[in-house]
Design a protein around this motif. Structure first.
Motif, PDB file in Angstrom:
ATOM      1  N   ALA A  70       1.796   7.881  -7.159  1.00  0.00           N
ATOM      2  CA  ALA A  70       1.212   7.205  -8.319  1.00  0.00           C
ATOM      3  C   ALA A  70       0.175   6.154  -7.922  1.00  0.00           C
ATOM      4  N   LEU A  71       0.424   5.407  -6.859  1.00  0.00           N
ATOM      5  CA  LEU A  71      -0.491   4.338  -6.453  1.00  0.00           C
ATOM      6  C   LEU A  71      -1.345   4.668  -5.228  1.00  0.00           C
ATOM      7  N   ASP A  72      -0.881   5.555  -4.388  1.00  0.00           N
ATOM      8  CA  ASP A  72      -1.564   5.817  -3.124  1.00  0.00           C
ATOM      9  C   ASP A  72      -2.057   7.256  -2.982  1.00  0.00           C
ATOM     10  N   GLY A  73      -1.752   8.091  -3.974  1.00  0.00           N
ATOM     11  CA  GLY A  73      -2.192   9.476  -3.932  1.00  0.00           C
ATOM     12  C   GLY A  73      -1.281  10.411  -3.167  1.00  0.00           C
ATOM     13  N   ARG A  74      -0.303   9.857  -2.471  1.00  0.00           N
ATOM     14  CA  ARG A  74       0.668  10.663  -1.712  1.00  0.00           C
ATOM     15  C   ARG A  74       1.797   9.751  -1.250  1.00  0.00           C
ATOM     16  N   TRP A  75       2.869  10.372  -0.782  1.00  0.00           N
ATOM     17  CA  TRP A  75       3.962   9.598  -0.191  1.00  0.00           C
ATOM     18  C   TRP A  75       3.491   9.091   1.163  1.00  0.00           C
ATOM     19  N   SER A 101       3.743  -0.276  -1.252  1.00  0.00           N
ATOM     20  CA  SER A 101       3.499  -1.627  -0.754  1.00  0.00           C
ATOM     21  C   SER A 101       2.261  -2.247  -1.396  1.00  0.00           C
ATOM     22  N   ARG A 102       1.492  -1.458  -2.112  1.00  0.00           N
ATOM     23  CA  ARG A 102       0.312  -1.960  -2.810  1.00  0.00           C
ATOM     24  C   ARG A 102       0.617  -2.376  -4.252  1.00  0.00           C
ATOM     25  N   ASP A 103       1.862  -2.248  -4.643  1.00  0.00           N
ATOM     26  CA  ASP A 103       2.274  -2.652  -5.992  1.00  0.00           C
ATOM     27  C   ASP A 103       2.553  -4.153  -5.966  1.00  0.00           C
ATOM     28  N   GLU A 104       1.629  -4.919  -6.512  1.00  0.00           N
ATOM     29  CA  GLU A 104       1.745  -6.382  -6.434  1.00  0.00           C
ATOM     30  C   GLU A 104       3.002  -6.917  -7.097  1.00  0.00           C
ATOM     31  N   SER A 105       3.452  -6.300  -8.184  1.00  0.00           N
ATOM     32  CA  SER A 105       4.667  -6.787  -8.848  1.00  0.00           C
ATOM     33  C   SER A 105       5.894  -6.571  -7.955  1.00  0.00           C
ATOM     34  N   VAL A 106       5.938  -5.465  -7.232  1.00  0.00           N
ATOM     35  CA  VAL A 106       7.046  -5.210  -6.306  1.00  0.00           C
ATOM     36  C   VAL A 106       6.998  -6.205  -5.151  1.00  0.00           C
ATOM     37  N   LEU A 107       5.812  -6.410  -4.568  1.00  0.00           N
ATOM     38  CA  LEU A 107       5.688  -7.371  -3.461  1.00  0.00           C
ATOM     39  C   LEU A 107       6.090  -8.778  -3.889  1.00  0.00           C
ATOM     40  N   ARG A 108       5.651  -9.170  -5.075  1.00  0.00           N
ATOM     41  CA  ARG A 108       5.999 -10.507  -5.577  1.00  0.00           C
ATOM     42  C   ARG A 108       7.516 -10.655  -5.694  1.00  0.00           C
ATOM     43  N   GLU A 109       8.170  -9.640  -6.263  1.00  0.00           N
ATOM     44  CA  GLU A 109       9.623  -9.694  -6.423  1.00  0.00           C
ATOM     45  C   GLU A 109      10.330  -9.673  -5.061  1.00  0.00           C
ATOM     46  N   GLN A 110       9.842  -8.866  -4.128  1.00  0.00           N
ATOM     47  CA  GLN A 110      10.446  -8.833  -2.793  1.00  0.00           C
ATOM     48  C   GLN A 110      10.332 -10.205  -2.114  1.00  0.00           C
ATOM     49  N   MET A 111       9.200 -10.864  -2.262  1.00  0.00           N
ATOM     50  CA  MET A 111       9.024 -12.191  -1.661  1.00  0.00           C
ATOM     51  C   MET A 111       9.932 -13.221  -2.344  1.00  0.00           C
TER      52      MET A 111
END
Length: 112
Positions: free
Chosen positions: A17-22, A66-76
């Motif tokens: 969805a975000l990177d075009g591939r796994w 890892s390019r999903d900013e909402s996921v990175l923010r929550e992980q941090m």
């Protein structure tokens, strides 16, 4: 505190969805130094996400980019709430430089 806690944090995961591939969720099994582990996890066998990701644990939030900013923010936020003192990020160098990237060609420069 009498000690510090440091964690390694890998920025190389990707989704179609975000990177075009796994990316890295589908990484093939690497050879192990013992026959027992190679029998259990045959070298070169690709993992097939999302049902069989290359990870010993399945993330509670699901496979992510890892390019999903909402996921990175929550992980941090989770890292900070756990009292972690520092995070070591995986960084494969500047994208414009001529040297080898990681095994799937991921550049993490823009994320760092």
């Amino acid at each position: 505190a009498a000690f510090s806690v440091h964690v390694a944090f890998y920025l190389w995961y990707g989704t179609p969805a975000l990177d075009g591939r796994w990316l890295h969720w589908d990484h093939a099994t690497l050879p192990h130094w013992t026959d027992h582990m190679n029998e259990r996890f045959p070298p070169g066998k690709p993992f097939i996400p999302p049902d069989e990701p290359h990870s010993p644990y399945y993330p509670a939030r699901g496979l992510y980019s890892s390019r999903d900013e909402s996921v990175l923010r929550e992980q941090m936020r989770e890292i900070a709430a756990a009292g972690i003192d520092s995070v070591m990020l995986s960084w494969w160098g500047q994208a414009g430089k001529d040297f080898r990237r990681d095994s799937q060609g991921v550049s993490t420069d823009e994320l760092v």
